[in-house]
Write an enzyme that holds these catalytic residues in place. Structure first.
Site, PDB file in Angstrom:
ATOM      1  N   ASP A  40      -0.289  -8.636   2.138  1.00  0.00           N
ATOM      2  CA  ASP A  40      -0.977  -7.684   1.269  1.00  0.00           C
ATOM      3  C   ASP A  40      -1.573  -8.345   0.026  1.00  0.00           C
ATOM      4  O   ASP A  40      -1.036  -9.325  -0.484  1.00  0.00           O
ATOM      5  CB  ASP A  40       0.002  -6.571   0.848  1.00  0.00           C
ATOM      6  CG  ASP A  40      -0.736  -5.340   0.341  1.00  0.00           C
ATOM      7  OD1 ASP A  40      -1.916  -5.158   0.679  1.00  0.00           O
ATOM      8  OD2 ASP A  40      -0.119  -4.560  -0.409  1.00  0.00           O
ATOM      9  N   GLY A  41      -2.676  -7.761  -0.438  1.00  0.00           N
ATOM     10  CA  GLY A  41      -3.293  -8.222  -1.676  1.00  0.00           C
ATOM     11  C   GLY A  41      -4.628  -8.932  -1.471  1.00  0.00           C
ATOM     12  O   GLY A  41      -5.223  -9.418  -2.443  1.00  0.00           O
ATOM     13  N   TRP A  82      -7.419  -9.702  -4.451  1.00  0.00           N
ATOM     14  CA  TRP A  82      -7.748 -11.117  -4.655  1.00  0.00           C
ATOM     15  C   TRP A  82      -9.272 -11.287  -4.696  1.00  0.00           C
ATOM     16  O   TRP A  82      -9.810 -11.979  -5.569  1.00  0.00           O
ATOM     17  CB  TRP A  82      -7.134 -11.947  -3.517  1.00  0.00           C
ATOM     18  CG  TRP A  82      -7.341 -13.420  -3.627  1.00  0.00           C
ATOM     19  CD1 TRP A  82      -6.513 -14.326  -4.205  1.00  0.00           C
ATOM     20  CD2 TRP A  82      -8.464 -14.170  -3.112  1.00  0.00           C
ATOM     21  NE1 TRP A  82      -7.029 -15.599  -4.100  1.00  0.00           N
ATOM     22  CE2 TRP A  82      -8.222 -15.532  -3.430  1.00  0.00           C
ATOM     23  CE3 TRP A  82      -9.629 -13.836  -2.417  1.00  0.00           C
ATOM     24  CZ2 TRP A  82      -9.105 -16.549  -3.064  1.00  0.00           C
ATOM     25  CZ3 TRP A  82     -10.516 -14.853  -2.071  1.00  0.00           C
ATOM     26  CH2 TRP A  82     -10.248 -16.181  -2.401  1.00  0.00           C
ATOM     27  N   ASN A 109      -4.673   1.454   8.776  1.00  0.00           N
ATOM     28  CA  ASN A 109      -5.799   0.695   8.225  1.00  0.00           C
ATOM     29  C   ASN A 109      -7.160   1.099   8.819  1.00  0.00           C
ATOM     30  O   ASN A 109      -8.208   0.702   8.296  1.00  0.00           O
ATOM     31  CB  ASN A 109      -5.580  -0.819   8.376  1.00  0.00           C
ATOM     32  CG  ASN A 109      -4.532  -1.377   7.424  1.00  0.00           C
ATOM     33  OD1 ASN A 109      -3.803  -2.305   7.757  1.00  0.00           O
ATOM     34  ND2 ASN A 109      -4.436  -0.821   6.213  1.00  0.00           N
ATOM     35  N   ARG A 161       7.136  -9.163   0.802  1.00  0.00           N
ATOM     36  CA  ARG A 161       5.902  -8.422   0.527  1.00  0.00           C
ATOM     37  C   ARG A 161       5.223  -8.992  -0.705  1.00  0.00           C
ATOM     38  O   ARG A 161       5.634  -8.726  -1.834  1.00  0.00           O
ATOM     39  CB  ARG A 161       6.136  -6.923   0.338  1.00  0.00           C
ATOM     40  CG  ARG A 161       4.799  -6.198   0.079  1.00  0.00           C
ATOM     41  CD  ARG A 161       4.798  -4.739   0.391  1.00  0.00           C
ATOM     42  NE  ARG A 161       3.406  -4.273   0.411  1.00  0.00           N
ATOM     43  CZ  ARG A 161       2.968  -3.167   0.975  1.00  0.00           C
ATOM     44  NH1 ARG A 161       3.800  -2.388   1.595  1.00  0.00           N
ATOM     45  NH2 ARG A 161       1.690  -2.842   0.942  1.00  0.00           N
ATOM     46  N   SER A 212       5.314   0.493   4.025  1.00  0.00           N
ATOM     47  CA  SER A 212       4.026   0.819   4.660  1.00  0.00           C
ATOM     48  C   SER A 212       4.113   0.837   6.189  1.00  0.00           C
ATOM     49  O   SER A 212       3.230   0.302   6.874  1.00  0.00           O
ATOM     50  CB  SER A 212       2.929  -0.150   4.183  1.00  0.00           C
ATOM     51  OG  SER A 212       2.776  -0.085   2.782  1.00  0.00           O
TER      52      SER A 212
END
Ligand code: IPE
Ligand code: IPE
Ligand code: MG
Length: 244
Positions: A22-23, A27, A70, A189, A197
């Site tokens: 994640d991220g 980013w 998603n 995570r 999630s």
């Protein structure tokens, strides 16, 4: 590069590490780039971390790459992720024997394009020739969907007379994508969120959780060592009482 050992400076190496990748979006945003640039950078981090896990003696690495939720994202973003998967799978088919990496996909792949499904089947075939480290990639994966699928398959087996008697946890676990592998010891995570999630709901019953604000594309070997060190400082009681 770390040596092939079950120990490193961080301590004992967990047999099975699971990571929620994640991220990527944040980013990219921080750099004024499109979200898909974050997914590209994240896929490079995955390659790096998978290689590192293999080298330090982790046996299984399970990563959450695309969830059943998603699909809510824009067509452009989903299309970009699918394209990246296509590229990654082709490279894997080319390199996995040489790298000694077995691959398995967890998730309902029937919603993916026929091309992607074919590539996934090919990686499964090649994996039969390989021993040792295994990377599990969760695509169109949801923990609840996995449990429902398991229940359906079990019910089918009962109807077909393939199983009888009371259902045990061990027996039910055989209907999960993770049928033959141990539960994750450590769940990481990155990206600063404190939630599951819908990831590995069945398998993470006793996994140790590690959260970090580091965004997935910035995650590196030193970050993994940090997570392993924290894992080693935990007292895993599994509901019992500490002996010492
Ligand atoms: C994780 O990164 C990758 C996928 C869910 C496919 P995100 O895209 O969720 O990144 P953030 O959370 O928006 O930063
Ligand atoms: C979890 O990340 C799913 C994957 C990394 C594949 P999300 O970014 O989709 O999770 P939420 O929306 O923050 O819960
Ligand atoms: Mg996210």
């Amino acid at each position: 590069m770390a040596e092939i050992t079950k120990n490193n400076e961080a301590g004992n190496i967990p047999r099975h590490i699971a990571i929620i990748l994640d991220g990527n979006g944040r980013w990219a945003k921080k750099r004024g780039l499109p979200r898909n640039a974050g997914h590209l950078a994240g896929s490079e981090t995955f390659r790096k971390i998978a290689t590192y896990c293999k080298n330090i003696g982790v046996e299984y690495l399970t990563v959450y790459a695309f969830s059943t939720e998603n699909w809510k994202r824009s067509e452009e973003e989903v299309g970009g992720i699918m394209k990246l998967l296509d590229k990654y799978l082709r490279e894997a088919i080319r390199d996995m024997r040489k790298k000694g990496i077995r691959m398995k996909v967890f998730g309902d792949i029937s919603r993916l394009s026929p091309e992607l499904q074919k590539l996934i089947e090919e990686t499964a075939e090649i994996s039969k020739e390989i021993e040792g480290f295994q990377a599990n990639i969760c695509i169109n994966y949801g923990g609840r969907a996995e449990i429902v699928r398991a229940a359906e398959q079990y019910a089918n087996d009962v109807i077909m007379g393939k199983v009888e008697g009371d259902l045990t946890e061990e027996q039910f676990a055989k209907y999960m994508y993770s049928a033959d592998i141990p539960d994750p010891d450590l769940l990481i995570r990155p990206g600063g969120e404190f939630r599951l999630s819908n990831f590995l709901l069945w398998q993470c019953a006793y996994s140790e959780f590690y959260y970090t604000d580091v965004l997935w594309p910035d995650f590196d070997e030193a970050e993994l060592d940090k997570a392993i060190a924290v894992f080693n400082s935990r007292d895993r009681r599994f509901g019992g009482v500490k002996n010492k």
